[in-house]
Design a protein around this motif. Structure first.
Motif, short mmCIF file in Angstrom:
data_model
loop_
_atom_site.label_atom_id
_atom_site.label_comp_id
_atom_site.label_asym_id
_atom_site.label_seq_id
_atom_site.Cartn_x
_atom_site.Cartn_y
_atom_site.Cartn_z
N ALA A 1 -38.31 -52.88 2.71
CA ALA A 1 -39.11 -51.87 2.00
C ALA A 1 -38.37 -50.54 1.90
O ALA A 1 -38.47 -49.84 0.90
CB ALA A 1 -40.46 -51.68 2.68
N LEU A 2 -37.64 -50.19 2.95
CA LEU A 2 -36.96 -48.89 2.98
C LEU A 2 -35.62 -48.89 2.26
O LEU A 2 -35.12 -47.83 1.88
CB LEU A 2 -36.75 -48.44 4.43
N SER A 3 -35.05 -50.07 2.05
CA SER A 3 -33.73 -50.12 1.42
C SER A 3 -33.80 -49.65 -0.03
O SER A 3 -34.73 -49.96 -0.76
CB SER A 3 -33.15 -51.54 1.49
N GLY A 4 -32.83 -48.86 -0.39
CA GLY A 4 -32.72 -48.40 -1.76
C GLY A 4 -33.64 -47.24 -2.13
O GLY A 4 -33.66 -46.83 -3.28
N ILE A 5 -34.40 -46.72 -1.18
CA ILE A 5 -35.27 -45.59 -1.48
C ILE A 5 -34.47 -44.31 -1.28
O ILE A 5 -33.88 -44.09 -0.23
CB ILE A 5 -36.52 -45.58 -0.59
N ASP A 6 -34.46 -43.50 -2.29
CA ASP A 6 -33.78 -42.21 -2.22
C ASP A 6 -34.82 -41.15 -1.90
O ASP A 6 -35.50 -40.64 -2.76
CB ASP A 6 -33.10 -41.90 -3.56
N GLY A 7 -34.99 -40.89 -0.63
CA GLY A 7 -35.99 -39.92 -0.20
C GLY A 7 -36.15 -40.00 1.29
O GLY A 7 -35.51 -40.82 1.96
N GLU A 8 -37.02 -39.17 1.81
CA GLU A 8 -37.22 -39.14 3.25
C GLU A 8 -38.36 -40.06 3.64
O GLU A 8 -39.54 -39.74 3.47
CB GLU A 8 -37.52 -37.71 3.71
N VAL A 9 -37.98 -41.24 4.12
CA VAL A 9 -38.97 -42.23 4.55
C VAL A 9 -38.64 -42.68 5.96
O VAL A 9 -37.49 -42.78 6.35
CB VAL A 9 -39.02 -43.45 3.60
N ILE A 10 -39.68 -42.95 6.71
CA ILE A 10 -39.55 -43.40 8.09
C ILE A 10 -40.37 -44.68 8.21
O ILE A 10 -41.52 -44.73 7.77
CB ILE A 10 -40.10 -42.35 9.07
N GLY A 11 -39.78 -45.70 8.80
CA GLY A 11 -40.49 -46.94 9.03
C GLY A 11 -40.50 -47.26 10.51
O GLY A 11 -39.47 -47.14 11.17
N ILE A 12 -41.65 -47.61 11.03
CA ILE A 12 -41.74 -48.02 12.44
C ILE A 12 -42.41 -49.38 12.53
O ILE A 12 -43.25 -49.72 11.69
CB ILE A 12 -42.51 -46.98 13.29
#
Length: 109
Positions: A50-61
Motif C-alpha cells: 500500500a505504501l509503495s509508490g506513494i509520493d508523500g508523507e505516509v506511515i504504516g504500522i
C-alpha cells in the motif's frame, strides 16, 4: 501525480483500512494532496504494498485494531509519529466490525 498545496496540506490523518481497496486509493489521494497520513494493517506485506509508490508523507504500522490494546497502540503511534491527528477517516469495511471503543477514543482527539 504532483502534490498541490490544498486545504489538506500539513493535515494529520489517521486512516483506517488503508491497505486495500478504496482505503488504499484514499491513502494515495490524501498523501498526494499533502496530508500526513498514518494507516495500519495486520500484515506487513499488505502495508508495504500500500505504501509503495506513494509520493508523500505516509506511515504504516502493523496492528490489529480489533482489540482494546491494538486500538491503544494505534493511537499511541498517532501521538508519537504524527503529534496529534486532526482527522480520522474510517473506511466503511474496516469500521463495520469494530466495537464502540473507536468513537470514545476519537473524542479524545
Amino acid at each position: 501525480m504532483t502534490k498541490n498545496p490544498t486545504m489538506l496540506s500539513g493535515r494529520r490523518i489517521l486512516l483506517t483500512g488503508g491497505t486495500t481497496g478504496i482505503g488504499r486509493a484514499a491513502l494515495k489521494a490524501l498523501a498526494n494532496e499533502g496530508a500526513r497520513v498514518l494507516t495500519f494493517g495486520r500484515h506487513q506485506d499488505a502495508l508495504d504494498a500500500a505504501l509503495s509508490g506513494i509520493d508523500g508523507e505516509v506511515i504504516g504500522i502493523v496492528e490489529d485494531a480489533a482489540t482494546r490494546d491494538g486500538i491503544d497502540r494505534v493511537f499511541a503511534a498517532v501521538d508519537d509519529r504524527l503529534g496529534a491527528s486532526t482527522c480520522w477517516s474510517p473506511v466503511p469495511h474496516s469500521a463495520r466490525s469494530r466495537s464502540m471503543r473507536w468513537p470514545r477514543r476519537i473524542g479524545a482527539m
